[in-house]
Structures are given as C-alpha cells and as structure tokens.
Design a protein around this motif. Structure first.
Motif, PDB file in Angstrom:
ATOM      1  N   ALA A  49      -6.556   7.492  -0.059  1.00  0.00           N
ATOM      2  CA  ALA A  49      -6.329   6.484  -0.942  1.00  0.00           C
ATOM      3  C   ALA A  49      -4.870   6.156  -0.813  1.00  0.00           C
ATOM      4  CB  ALA A  49      -6.811   7.046  -2.319  1.00  0.00           C
ATOM      5  N   SER A  50      -4.462   4.867  -1.212  1.00  0.00           N
ATOM      6  CA  SER A  50      -3.180   4.549  -1.623  1.00  0.00           C
ATOM      7  C   SER A  50      -2.967   3.668  -2.801  1.00  0.00           C
ATOM      8  CB  SER A  50      -2.615   3.810  -0.339  1.00  0.00           C
ATOM      9  OG  SER A  50      -3.461   2.569  -0.229  1.00  0.00           O
ATOM     10  N   ILE A  51      -1.782   3.447  -3.364  1.00  0.00           N
ATOM     11  CA  ILE A  51      -1.335   2.566  -4.397  1.00  0.00           C
ATOM     12  C   ILE A  51       0.001   2.117  -4.244  1.00  0.00           C
ATOM     13  CG2 ILE A  51      -0.278   4.596  -5.705  1.00  0.00           C
ATOM     14  CD1 ILE A  51      -1.542   3.262  -8.206  1.00  0.00           C
ATOM     15  N   THR A  52       0.190   0.791  -4.545  1.00  0.00           N
ATOM     16  CA  THR A  52       1.407   0.178  -4.640  1.00  0.00           C
ATOM     17  C   THR A  52       2.515   0.448  -5.879  1.00  0.00           C
ATOM     18  OG1 THR A  52       0.725  -1.800  -5.594  1.00  0.00           O
ATOM     19  CG2 THR A  52       0.728  -1.580  -2.956  1.00  0.00           C
ATOM     20  N   ARG A  53       3.546   0.800  -5.506  1.00  0.00           N
ATOM     21  CA  ARG A  53       4.443   0.924  -6.660  1.00  0.00           C
ATOM     22  C   ARG A  53       4.580  -0.385  -7.690  1.00  0.00           C
ATOM     23  NH1 ARG A  53       9.970   1.380  -8.686  1.00  0.00           N
ATOM     24  NH2 ARG A  53      10.420   3.607  -9.570  1.00  0.00           N
TER      25      ARG A  53
END
Length: 119
Positions: A49-53
């Motif tokens: 998984a990933s997420i943008t700041r």
C-alpha cells in the motif's frame, strides 16, 4: 540521511488485527509518498500500500484491498498500516519506504518488522 523507524509487528492468529507504524527519524521530513512493502520467505518483495502526504491519496495491492488500510498523521509525521482479517499468507517482513519530493523512486527504507499470522 533519512532513517525510517517501524514498529507494531508481531505474532497474531488468523482473523485478528495489527497496526504498523512508520516515521522518519530526526524531525519533520517533507515527503511525497510513503509505502509499505512485504517480503515472505522465498519470495520477492511486493508492494502492499502507499499514501501521498498531500491529499492522502491511497493505493493498495489487490491481495490486501478491503482488509488493510493505510493512513497518515502529518502532524506526527507518521504513516500507519492497519491490517485486519489477517491471513497466514500475510506472514512476511513488512518494510516502510519513503519517496521524497521530486524523486521517481523510493529512496529510503526501514529495517523491516516481522508479521506472523498463525492458522
């Protein structure tokens, strides 16, 4: 040099939950994207998984979508991976990674935290 500090791994029974945390050490760091990857014994490292700041835009691997949730607390400069309904096949070393602004790749990696799910 950015160092990523992970925590929250452990041993759980199938169906239970764990939450992993990751934060850059040494103060606030203005990153673009943070992600979680995992590597099981004998297998290649894979994206989880990933997420943008900015904006908190998320992305998930098909194998965890609907069970795992990634989130960030910008005030604490920390990213979390909430893992629910864990399965034995989720057993792996989980790595946090950071992609800086203006970079096209993950430049920094944590040391990894073991997650073991028993059946």
């Amino acid at each position: 040099q950015v160092q990523l500090v992970e925590s929250g791994g452990g041993l759980v029974q199938a169906g239970n939950s764990l939450r992993l945390s990751c934060a850059p050490s040494g103060g606030t760091y203005n990153w673009y994207l943070m992600g979680w990857f995992r590597q099981a014994p004998g297998k290649e490292r894979e994206f989880v998984a990933s997420i943008t700041r900015s904006g908190g835009i998320t992305s998930y691997a098909d194998s965890v979508r609907g069970r795992f949730s990634i989130s960030r607390d910008n005030a604490k400069n920390t990213v979390y991976l909430q893992m629910n309904s864990l399965k034995p096949e989720d057993t792996a070393v989980y790595y946090c990674a950071l992609r800086p602004i203006l970079s096209s790749s993950y430049n920094y990696w944590g040391q990894g935290t073991q997650v073991t799910v028993s059946s």
